[in-house]
Design a protein around this motif. Structure first.
Motif, PDB file in Angstrom:
ATOM      1  N   TYR A 258      13.215  -0.952   1.820  1.00  0.00           N
ATOM      2  CA  TYR A 258      13.071  -0.568   3.226  1.00  0.00           C
ATOM      3  C   TYR A 258      11.607  -0.721   3.532  1.00  0.00           C
ATOM      4  O   TYR A 258      11.296  -0.522   4.656  1.00  0.00           O
ATOM      5  CB  TYR A 258      13.632   1.074   2.950  1.00  0.00           C
ATOM      6  CG  TYR A 258      13.852   1.878   4.301  1.00  0.00           C
ATOM      7  CD1 TYR A 258      14.139   1.309   5.320  1.00  0.00           C
ATOM      8  CD2 TYR A 258      13.631   3.135   4.197  1.00  0.00           C
ATOM      9  CE1 TYR A 258      14.144   1.873   6.574  1.00  0.00           C
ATOM     10  CE2 TYR A 258      13.889   3.931   5.329  1.00  0.00           C
ATOM     11  CZ  TYR A 258      14.140   3.249   6.578  1.00  0.00           C
ATOM     12  OH  TYR A 258      14.243   3.951   7.699  1.00  0.00           O
ATOM     13  N   GLY A 259      10.668  -0.170   2.655  1.00  0.00           N
ATOM     14  CA  GLY A 259       9.280  -0.135   3.149  1.00  0.00           C
ATOM     15  C   GLY A 259       8.869  -1.582   3.591  1.00  0.00           C
ATOM     16  O   GLY A 259       8.168  -1.799   4.416  1.00  0.00           O
ATOM     17  N   ARG A 260       9.292  -2.507   2.772  1.00  0.00           N
ATOM     18  CA  ARG A 260       9.025  -3.962   3.032  1.00  0.00           C
ATOM     19  C   ARG A 260       9.510  -4.402   4.412  1.00  0.00           C
ATOM     20  O   ARG A 260       8.783  -5.066   5.301  1.00  0.00           O
ATOM     21  CB  ARG A 260       9.599  -4.863   1.878  1.00  0.00           C
ATOM     22  CG  ARG A 260       9.337  -6.299   2.021  1.00  0.00           C
ATOM     23  CD  ARG A 260      10.068  -7.322   1.084  1.00  0.00           C
ATOM     24  NE  ARG A 260      11.486  -7.006   0.696  1.00  0.00           N
ATOM     25  CZ  ARG A 260      12.435  -7.699   1.618  1.00  0.00           C
ATOM     26  NH1 ARG A 260      11.883  -8.509   2.552  1.00  0.00           N
ATOM     27  NH2 ARG A 260      13.624  -7.523   1.480  1.00  0.00           N
ATOM     28  N   VAL A 261      10.714  -4.028   4.707  1.00  0.00           N
ATOM     29  CA  VAL A 261      11.399  -4.476   6.062  1.00  0.00           C
ATOM     30  C   VAL A 261      10.841  -3.727   7.196  1.00  0.00           C
ATOM     31  O   VAL A 261      10.769  -3.950   8.260  1.00  0.00           O
ATOM     32  CB  VAL A 261      12.911  -4.517   6.177  1.00  0.00           C
ATOM     33  CG1 VAL A 261      13.276  -5.440   5.167  1.00  0.00           C
ATOM     34  CG2 VAL A 261      13.303  -3.234   5.860  1.00  0.00           C
ATOM     35  N   SER A 262      10.209  -2.654   6.847  1.00  0.00           N
ATOM     36  CA  SER A 262       9.437  -1.538   7.840  1.00  0.00           C
ATOM     37  C   SER A 262       8.100  -1.834   8.150  1.00  0.00           C
ATOM     38  O   SER A 262       7.338  -1.057   8.845  1.00  0.00           O
ATOM     39  CB  SER A 262       9.853  -0.190   7.675  1.00  0.00           C
ATOM     40  OG  SER A 262      10.992   0.064   7.095  1.00  0.00           O
ATOM     41  N   GLY A 263       7.713  -2.856   7.141  1.00  0.00           N
ATOM     42  CA  GLY A 263       6.270  -3.412   7.431  1.00  0.00           C
ATOM     43  C   GLY A 263       5.048  -2.547   6.790  1.00  0.00           C
ATOM     44  O   GLY A 263       3.853  -2.643   6.986  1.00  0.00           O
ATOM     45  N   VAL A 264       5.547  -1.924   5.676  1.00  0.00           N
ATOM     46  CA  VAL A 264       4.484  -1.228   4.782  1.00  0.00           C
ATOM     47  C   VAL A 264       3.996  -2.168   3.932  1.00  0.00           C
ATOM     48  O   VAL A 264       4.450  -3.176   3.332  1.00  0.00           O
ATOM     49  CB  VAL A 264       5.470  -0.091   4.007  1.00  0.00           C
ATOM     50  CG1 VAL A 264       4.244   0.127   2.974  1.00  0.00           C
ATOM     51  CG2 VAL A 264       6.060   1.038   4.710  1.00  0.00           C
ATOM     52  N   GLU A 265       2.697  -2.235   3.992  1.00  0.00           N
ATOM     53  CA  GLU A 265       1.923  -3.087   2.976  1.00  0.00           C
ATOM     54  C   GLU A 265       1.392  -2.629   1.706  1.00  0.00           C
ATOM     55  O   GLU A 265       1.616  -3.235   0.586  1.00  0.00           O
ATOM     56  CB  GLU A 265       0.374  -3.118   3.848  1.00  0.00           C
ATOM     57  CG  GLU A 265      -0.124  -4.399   3.331  1.00  0.00           C
ATOM     58  CD  GLU A 265      -1.657  -4.569   4.020  1.00  0.00           C
ATOM     59  OE1 GLU A 265      -2.658  -4.870   3.117  1.00  0.00           O
ATOM     60  OE2 GLU A 265      -1.742  -4.393   5.159  1.00  0.00           O
ATOM     61  N   LYS A 266       1.095  -1.384   1.460  1.00  0.00           N
ATOM     62  CA  LYS A 266       0.768  -0.826   0.252  1.00  0.00           C
ATOM     63  C   LYS A 266       1.265   0.361  -0.075  1.00  0.00           C
ATOM     64  O   LYS A 266       1.204   1.325   0.825  1.00  0.00           O
ATOM     65  CB  LYS A 266      -0.902  -0.678   0.334  1.00  0.00           C
ATOM     66  CG  LYS A 266      -1.701  -2.149   0.398  1.00  0.00           C
ATOM     67  CD  LYS A 266      -3.185  -1.783   0.294  1.00  0.00           C
ATOM     68  CE  LYS A 266      -3.765  -1.476   1.625  1.00  0.00           C
ATOM     69  NZ  LYS A 266      -5.133  -1.331   1.810  1.00  0.00           N
ATOM     70  N   VAL A 267       1.400   0.643  -1.329  1.00  0.00           N
ATOM     71  CA  VAL A 267       2.040   2.141  -1.687  1.00  0.00           C
ATOM     72  C   VAL A 267       1.462   2.505  -2.826  1.00  0.00           C
ATOM     73  O   VAL A 267       0.913   1.730  -3.780  1.00  0.00           O
ATOM     74  CB  VAL A 267       3.587   1.804  -2.030  1.00  0.00           C
ATOM     75  CG1 VAL A 267       4.190   3.185  -2.763  1.00  0.00           C
ATOM     76  CG2 VAL A 267       4.363   1.513  -0.577  1.00  0.00           C
TER      77      VAL A 267
END
Lengths: 184, 122
Positions: free
Chosen positions: A130-139
Protein backbone atom coordinates in the motif's frame (compact mmCIF):
# COMPACT_ATOMS: atom_id res chain seq x y z
CA UNK A 1 17.00 16.86 10.98
CA UNK A 2 17.09 13.07 10.95
CA UNK A 3 20.37 11.26 10.33
CA UNK A 4 18.64 7.93 9.83
CA UNK A 5 20.25 5.69 7.23
CA UNK A 6 18.31 3.83 4.54
CA UNK A 7 19.49 1.13 2.19
CA UNK A 8 20.18 2.22 -1.39
CA UNK A 9 18.42 -0.90 -2.62
CA UNK A 10 14.68 -0.91 -3.10
CA UNK A 11 12.87 -3.73 -1.25
CA UNK A 12 10.72 -6.40 -2.91
CA UNK A 13 7.46 -4.97 -4.23
CA UNK A 14 4.61 -6.48 -2.24
CA UNK A 15 0.97 -6.54 -3.38
CA UNK A 16 -1.28 -3.77 -2.15
CA UNK A 17 -4.58 -4.56 -0.43
CA UNK A 18 -7.34 -5.67 -0.79
CA UNK A 19 -6.34 -9.31 -0.52
CA UNK A 20 -7.42 -12.37 1.39
CA UNK A 21 -5.89 -15.61 2.63
CA UNK A 22 -6.49 -18.55 4.94
CA UNK A 23 -4.45 -18.38 8.14
CA UNK A 24 -2.85 -21.33 9.94
CA UNK A 25 -6.00 -21.77 12.04
CA UNK A 26 -8.13 -22.09 8.88
CA UNK A 27 -9.70 -18.67 9.33
CA UNK A 28 -10.37 -16.58 6.24
CA UNK A 29 -8.63 -13.25 6.77
CA UNK A 30 -9.27 -10.22 4.58
CA UNK A 31 -6.78 -7.38 4.45
CA UNK A 32 -8.15 -4.00 3.39
CA UNK A 33 -7.10 -0.36 3.62
CA UNK A 34 -8.97 1.61 6.32
CA UNK A 35 -12.05 3.14 4.65
CA UNK A 36 -12.25 6.20 6.92
CA UNK A 37 -15.59 5.15 8.44
CA UNK A 38 -16.63 5.39 12.09
CA UNK A 39 -17.62 1.70 12.01
CA UNK A 40 -14.09 0.58 11.20
CA UNK A 41 -12.66 3.00 13.76
CA UNK A 42 -14.98 1.51 16.43
CA UNK A 43 -13.90 -2.02 15.48
CA UNK A 44 -10.27 -0.91 15.99
CA UNK A 45 -11.10 0.63 19.37
CA UNK A 46 -12.63 -2.71 20.37
CA UNK A 47 -9.53 -4.64 19.29
CA UNK A 48 -7.16 -2.31 21.18
CA UNK A 49 -9.40 -2.19 24.24
CA UNK A 50 -9.03 -5.99 24.48
CA UNK A 51 -5.31 -5.89 23.72
CA UNK A 52 -2.97 -7.69 26.16
CA UNK A 53 -0.93 -4.99 27.94
CA UNK A 54 2.12 -7.27 27.92
CA UNK A 55 2.21 -6.91 24.13
CA UNK A 56 2.43 -3.14 24.33
CA UNK A 57 5.45 -1.56 22.68
CA UNK A 58 6.96 1.72 23.94
CA UNK A 59 3.66 2.88 25.37
CA UNK A 60 1.36 1.92 22.50
CA UNK A 61 -1.39 0.93 22.26
CA UNK A 62 -2.28 3.01 25.32
CA UNK A 63 -4.17 1.29 28.10
CA UNK A 64 -7.41 3.24 28.50
CA UNK A 65 -10.26 3.68 26.04
CA UNK A 66 -10.08 7.50 26.00
CA UNK A 67 -6.33 7.33 25.34
CA UNK A 68 -6.86 4.64 22.69
CA UNK A 69 -9.30 6.97 20.93
CA UNK A 70 -6.90 9.94 21.07
CA UNK A 71 -4.10 7.81 19.73
CA UNK A 72 -6.23 6.28 16.93
CA UNK A 73 -7.56 9.69 15.87
CA UNK A 74 -3.98 10.76 15.40
CA UNK A 75 -2.84 7.75 13.35
CA UNK A 76 -6.08 7.33 11.34
CA UNK A 77 -5.61 10.83 9.97
CA UNK A 78 -5.87 11.31 6.20
CA UNK A 79 -2.12 11.69 5.71
CA UNK A 80 -1.45 8.30 7.36
CA UNK A 81 -1.78 4.90 5.67
CA UNK A 82 -3.73 2.24 7.57
CA UNK A 83 -4.36 -1.40 6.74
CA UNK A 84 -6.64 -3.72 8.72
CA UNK A 85 -6.80 -7.54 8.82
CA UNK A 86 -10.41 -8.69 9.27
CA UNK A 87 -11.89 -11.97 10.46
CA UNK A 88 -15.49 -11.20 9.44
CA UNK A 89 -16.45 -8.09 11.40
CA UNK A 90 -13.66 -8.53 13.92
CA UNK A 91 -10.27 -6.84 13.67
CA UNK A 92 -7.47 -9.42 13.83
CA UNK A 93 -4.65 -6.93 13.27
CA UNK A 94 -3.79 -3.39 12.23
CA UNK A 95 -0.72 -1.85 10.64
CA UNK A 96 -0.02 1.82 10.05
CA UNK A 97 2.38 4.26 8.40
CA UNK A 98 2.58 7.71 9.98
CA UNK A 99 4.38 10.52 8.11
CA UNK A 100 7.60 11.82 9.65
CA UNK A 101 9.33 14.35 7.40
CA UNK A 102 10.36 12.61 4.18
CA UNK A 103 9.81 9.12 5.64
CA UNK A 104 7.08 7.17 7.43
CA UNK A 105 7.10 5.46 10.82
CA UNK A 106 5.60 1.96 10.88
CA UNK A 107 3.80 0.02 13.59
CA UNK A 108 1.86 -3.24 13.49
CA UNK A 109 -0.32 -4.97 16.08
CA UNK A 110 -1.93 -8.40 15.90
CA UNK A 111 -4.51 -9.28 18.55
CA UNK A 112 -3.46 -12.14 20.86
CA UNK A 113 -6.20 -14.44 19.51
CA UNK A 114 -4.71 -14.13 16.04
CA UNK A 115 -0.99 -14.32 16.77
CA UNK A 116 1.27 -17.11 15.45
CA UNK A 117 -1.08 -17.75 12.52
CA UNK A 118 0.89 -16.02 9.76
CA UNK A 119 -1.27 -12.88 9.82
CA UNK A 120 1.48 -10.43 10.80
CA UNK A 121 3.62 -11.26 7.78
CA UNK A 122 0.70 -10.89 5.35
CA UNK A 123 -0.46 -7.69 7.04
CA UNK A 124 2.93 -5.95 7.00
CA UNK A 125 3.52 -6.96 3.36
CA UNK A 126 0.10 -5.53 2.47
CA UNK A 127 0.97 -2.28 4.29
CA UNK A 128 4.32 -1.99 2.48
CA UNK A 129 2.51 -2.73 -0.83
CA UNK A 130 0.00 0.00 0.00
CA UNK A 131 2.86 2.35 0.85
CA UNK A 132 4.64 1.58 -2.42
CA UNK A 133 1.57 2.32 -4.60
CA UNK A 134 0.91 5.46 -2.53
CA UNK A 135 4.37 6.87 -3.26
CA UNK A 136 6.04 6.19 0.10
CA UNK A 137 9.80 6.17 -0.37
CA UNK A 138 11.25 5.35 3.05
CA UNK A 139 9.93 3.63 6.18
CA UNK A 140 11.44 3.29 9.65
CA UNK A 141 10.44 1.70 12.94
CA UNK A 142 11.77 0.98 16.39
CA UNK A 143 11.45 -2.36 18.14
CA UNK A 144 12.50 -3.60 21.56
CA UNK A 145 15.58 -5.73 21.00
CA UNK A 146 14.23 -8.64 23.10
CA UNK A 147 11.18 -8.91 20.83
CA UNK A 148 12.73 -11.53 18.55
CA UNK A 149 9.47 -12.46 16.84
CA UNK A 150 8.97 -8.86 15.74
CA UNK A 151 12.61 -8.31 14.74
CA UNK A 152 12.46 -11.55 12.71
CA UNK A 153 9.27 -10.42 10.98
CA UNK A 154 10.77 -7.08 10.02
CA UNK A 155 13.93 -8.74 8.68
CA UNK A 156 11.87 -11.23 6.66
CA UNK A 157 10.10 -8.44 4.78
CA UNK A 158 13.35 -6.54 4.11
CA UNK A 159 14.02 -4.18 7.02
CA UNK A 160 17.66 -3.64 8.01
CA UNK A 161 18.97 -2.46 11.38
CA UNK A 162 20.04 1.18 11.07
CA UNK A 163 20.77 1.98 14.73
CA UNK A 164 21.57 -0.57 17.42
CA UNK A 165 22.92 1.85 20.03
CA UNK A 166 19.74 2.55 21.99
CA UNK A 167 17.43 0.41 24.13
CA UNK A 168 15.33 -0.08 21.01
CA UNK A 169 16.61 -1.19 17.65
CA UNK A 170 15.88 1.16 14.78
CA UNK A 171 15.20 -0.52 11.44
CA UNK A 172 14.65 0.97 7.99
CA UNK A 173 13.53 -0.06 4.52
CA UNK A 174 13.42 1.69 1.13
CA UNK A 175 10.27 1.25 -0.99
CA UNK A 176 11.25 3.51 -3.91
CA UNK A 177 14.26 5.19 -5.51
CA UNK A 178 14.93 8.76 -4.38
CA UNK A 179 12.97 11.12 -6.70
CA UNK A 180 16.04 13.05 -7.90
CA UNK A 181 18.10 10.05 -8.97
CA UNK A 182 18.66 9.08 -12.59
CA UNK A 183 16.54 6.28 -13.96
CA UNK A 184 14.33 6.44 -10.87
CA UNK B 1 14.67 14.94 50.19
CA UNK B 2 17.77 16.08 48.31
CA UNK B 3 16.84 16.15 44.62
CA UNK B 4 19.07 16.72 41.60
CA UNK B 5 17.25 17.68 38.40
CA UNK B 6 19.28 17.28 35.21
CA UNK B 7 18.13 19.17 32.12
CA UNK B 8 19.68 19.60 28.68
CA UNK B 9 17.06 21.67 26.90
CA UNK B 10 14.98 19.04 25.10
CA UNK B 11 11.20 19.46 25.37
CA UNK B 12 10.86 16.60 27.82
CA UNK B 13 13.56 18.11 30.06
CA UNK B 14 11.65 21.41 30.17
CA UNK B 15 8.53 19.47 31.16
CA UNK B 16 10.53 17.73 33.88
CA UNK B 17 11.74 21.15 35.08
CA UNK B 18 8.20 22.51 35.35
CA UNK B 19 6.87 19.47 37.19
CA UNK B 20 9.84 19.24 39.56
CA UNK B 21 9.74 22.92 40.51
CA UNK B 22 5.99 22.56 41.10
CA UNK B 23 6.59 19.54 43.32
CA UNK B 24 9.41 21.28 45.18
CA UNK B 25 7.14 24.25 45.89
CA UNK B 26 4.53 21.88 47.30
CA UNK B 27 6.61 19.46 49.35
CA UNK B 28 9.71 21.50 50.13
CA UNK B 29 12.37 19.23 48.65
CA UNK B 30 15.96 20.42 48.66
CA UNK B 31 16.37 20.97 44.89
CA UNK B 32 19.48 21.53 42.79
CA UNK B 33 19.13 22.14 39.04
CA UNK B 34 22.00 20.96 36.84
CA UNK B 35 22.16 22.17 33.24
CA UNK B 36 24.06 19.80 30.96
CA UNK B 37 25.14 19.89 27.32
CA UNK B 38 22.59 17.85 25.42
CA UNK B 39 23.77 17.58 21.81
CA UNK B 40 20.18 16.71 20.86
CA UNK B 41 18.79 19.75 22.70
CA UNK B 42 17.49 22.72 20.73
CA UNK B 43 17.93 25.44 23.34
CA UNK B 44 21.13 27.27 24.29
CA UNK B 45 22.49 27.07 27.82
CA UNK B 46 21.63 30.74 28.35
CA UNK B 47 18.01 30.17 27.29
CA UNK B 48 17.71 27.19 29.59
CA UNK B 49 19.23 29.09 32.50
CA UNK B 50 16.84 32.00 31.95
CA UNK B 51 13.87 29.61 31.87
CA UNK B 52 15.07 27.94 35.08
CA UNK B 53 15.52 31.18 37.04
CA UNK B 54 12.18 32.55 35.78
CA UNK B 55 10.37 29.43 36.92
CA UNK B 56 12.13 29.28 40.31
CA UNK B 57 11.28 32.97 40.94
CA UNK B 58 7.68 32.47 39.85
CA UNK B 59 7.17 29.62 42.28
CA UNK B 60 9.28 31.14 45.05
CA UNK B 61 11.64 28.16 45.07
CA UNK B 62 15.21 28.68 46.17
CA UNK B 63 17.45 26.24 44.31
CA UNK B 64 21.09 26.48 43.18
CA UNK B 65 21.65 26.20 39.42
CA UNK B 66 24.83 24.43 38.33
CA UNK B 67 26.35 24.20 34.87
CA UNK B 68 27.93 20.80 34.16
CA UNK B 69 30.56 20.28 31.48
CA UNK B 70 31.58 17.11 29.72
CA UNK B 71 29.52 14.01 29.05
CA UNK B 72 26.08 14.84 30.44
CA UNK B 73 25.09 11.37 31.71
CA UNK B 74 28.29 10.71 33.65
CA UNK B 75 28.49 14.30 34.95
CA UNK B 76 25.01 13.93 36.44
CA UNK B 77 25.69 10.51 37.96
CA UNK B 78 28.98 11.75 39.45
CA UNK B 79 27.39 14.80 41.01
CA UNK B 80 24.41 12.84 42.39
CA UNK B 81 26.66 10.19 43.94
CA UNK B 82 29.41 12.47 45.24
CA UNK B 83 27.19 15.03 46.90
CA UNK B 84 24.73 12.70 48.60
CA UNK B 85 21.58 13.27 46.55
CA UNK B 86 18.58 11.00 47.24
CA UNK B 87 17.14 11.25 43.79
CA UNK B 88 18.15 12.13 40.24
CA UNK B 89 15.29 13.47 38.09
CA UNK B 90 15.28 13.59 34.28
CA UNK B 91 12.89 14.11 31.39
CA UNK B 92 11.04 10.91 30.52
CA UNK B 93 11.62 10.88 26.78
CA UNK B 94 9.95 12.17 23.64
CA UNK B 95 7.23 10.48 21.63
CA UNK B 96 7.64 9.52 17.97
CA UNK B 97 5.06 10.58 15.34
CA UNK B 98 3.45 7.16 15.98
CA UNK B 99 3.20 7.90 19.70
CA UNK B 100 5.98 5.55 20.80
CA UNK B 101 7.94 6.61 23.86
CA UNK B 102 11.63 7.08 23.10
CA UNK B 103 14.08 7.48 25.94
CA UNK B 104 16.95 9.88 25.30
CA UNK B 105 20.61 8.84 25.40
CA UNK B 106 21.30 10.72 28.65
CA UNK B 107 18.44 8.94 30.45
CA UNK B 108 19.62 5.57 29.10
CA UNK B 109 23.10 6.12 30.48
CA UNK B 110 21.84 7.37 33.84
CA UNK B 111 19.38 4.46 34.26
CA UNK B 112 22.11 1.91 33.68
CA UNK B 113 24.82 3.61 35.73
CA UNK B 114 23.34 5.57 38.60
CA UNK B 115 23.43 4.17 42.14
CA UNK B 116 21.09 6.99 43.13
CA UNK B 117 17.34 6.47 42.56
CA UNK B 118 16.28 7.80 39.17
CA UNK B 119 12.94 9.40 38.34
CA UNK B 120 11.79 9.92 34.75
CA UNK B 121 9.08 12.56 34.50
CA UNK B 122 6.16 11.77 32.17
Amino acid sequence: MSDRTFSDAVADPYDAPPLSFTDREDRTIEVRAYDGSDEEMEALVEMYDAFDPSDRAQGIPPGREDRIRDWLENILDEDCLNVIAWDGDEVAGHATLVPDGDAYELAIFVHQTYQRAGIGTRLIKALLGYGRVSGVEKVWLTVERWNRAAVGLYQTVGFETSDAESFELEMTIRLAEPPDEEGG
Amino acid sequence: MKVLLGIGGSDDSIRALEKTVERTANVGDDLTVAIVDNPAGERSREDIETRVTELLDERGVDAPVRLLDGDPGSALVDLAENEGFDQLVLGGGETSPMGKIQIGSIAEFVLLNSHVTVTLVR
